[in-house]
Design an enzyme around this catalytic site. Structure first.
Site, PDB file in Angstrom:
ATOM      1  N   ASN A  16       0.847  -1.192   0.000  1.00 18.33           N
ATOM      2  CA  ASN A  16       0.000   0.000   0.000  1.00 18.33           C
ATOM      3  C   ASN A  16       0.889   1.250   0.000  1.00 18.33           C
ATOM      4  O   ASN A  16       1.604   1.518   0.960  1.00 18.33           O
ATOM      5  CB  ASN A  16      -0.898  -0.030   1.243  1.00 18.33           C
ATOM      6  CG  ASN A  16      -1.860   1.131   1.306  1.00 18.33           C
ATOM      7  OD1 ASN A  16      -1.474   2.282   1.177  1.00 18.33           O
ATOM      8  ND2 ASN A  16      -3.130   0.827   1.541  1.00 18.33           N
ATOM      9  N   ASP A  75      -1.912  -5.031  10.831  1.00 17.38           N
ATOM     10  CA  ASP A  75      -3.211  -5.581  10.450  1.00 17.38           C
ATOM     11  C   ASP A  75      -4.234  -4.761  11.217  1.00 17.38           C
ATOM     12  O   ASP A  75      -4.030  -4.458  12.404  1.00 17.38           O
ATOM     13  CB  ASP A  75      -3.325  -7.071  10.782  1.00 17.38           C
ATOM     14  CG  ASP A  75      -4.393  -7.748   9.938  1.00 17.38           C
ATOM     15  OD1 ASP A  75      -4.433  -7.497   8.716  1.00 17.38           O
ATOM     16  OD2 ASP A  75      -5.195  -8.528  10.482  1.00 17.38           O
TER      17      ASP A  75
END
Length: 204
Positions: A16, A75
């Site tokens: 990302n 996460d």
């Protein structure tokens, strides 16, 4: 005693670009050269755990082992109390369409399931972020950030992403999607986890 980062290169185990830019900016004052998983030609490991820390560990250790460098992964997701903590690690999966992610669909699903349960107001929820810093020798450190709040419907705001338009943080009358990005970062789950990581591994 938390193990400190000794300087040099740090792999951010994500593809990302936004997360990579954010981490480069945050860690540059501490002498860390942050490189992304794409730059290191790392494959994305399968996330097979049912907890945030479990999946973050998979990504961090895979990157550290493949590169021989310390690696950081995260996460994150949303947990809704009346849904028993769902969607949790499946936060992004609820938005999968086979043709990209549709978070309007995911938010509608969450609201529909809450309505079906006649869940009382306020419908409390938390955005959660778990960071794992792993070293090639197998050692790791875990840092967590939580932003508590409640869900609103109909959704409000055009900024932000994911479930931001339906999430109103505690102590605020705006949803995350109505907030200025920098204002949100001060209180966000990721911001809190990153600050804990910086304090723990950089001592600053």
């Amino acid at each position: 005693m938390t193990r400190k980062f000794e300087g040099g290169k740090l792999v951010l185990a994500t593809h990302n670009k936004g997360k990579l830019e954010e981490m480069v900016h945050l860690l540059s004052p501490f002498g860390a050269e942050v490189v992304g998983a794409a730059e290191m030609n790392l494959a994305e490991p399968e996330e097979t755990e049912d907890t945030f820390v479990g999946n973050a560990r998979i990504k961090a250790h895979a990157a550290a082992k493949a590169t021989g460098l310390p690696a950081l992964s995260d996460d994150s997701g949303i947990t809704i109390d009346a849904l028993g903590g769902a969607p949790g690690v499946y936060t992004a999966d609820w938005a999968e369409t086979g043709d990209g992610r549709d978070f309007m669909m995911a938010m509608t699903r969450a609201n529909t399931e809450l309505d079906a349960l006649n869940a009382p107001q306020p419908r409390t929820a938390q955005f959660r972020c778990t960071l794992v810093m792993a070293w090639p020798d197998g050692h790791d450190e875990v840092f967590e950030g939580v932003m508590p709040g409640q869900l609103v419907w109909p959704i409000r705001g055009a900024d932000g992403f994911g479930y931001d338009p339906m999430f109103q943080p505690d102590g605020h009358d705006q949803t995350c999607a109505e907030m200025d990005r920098w204002e949100k970062n001060k209180i966000s789950h990721r911001g809190r986890a990153v600050r804990a990581f910086v304090t723990g591994c950089f001592g600053g």
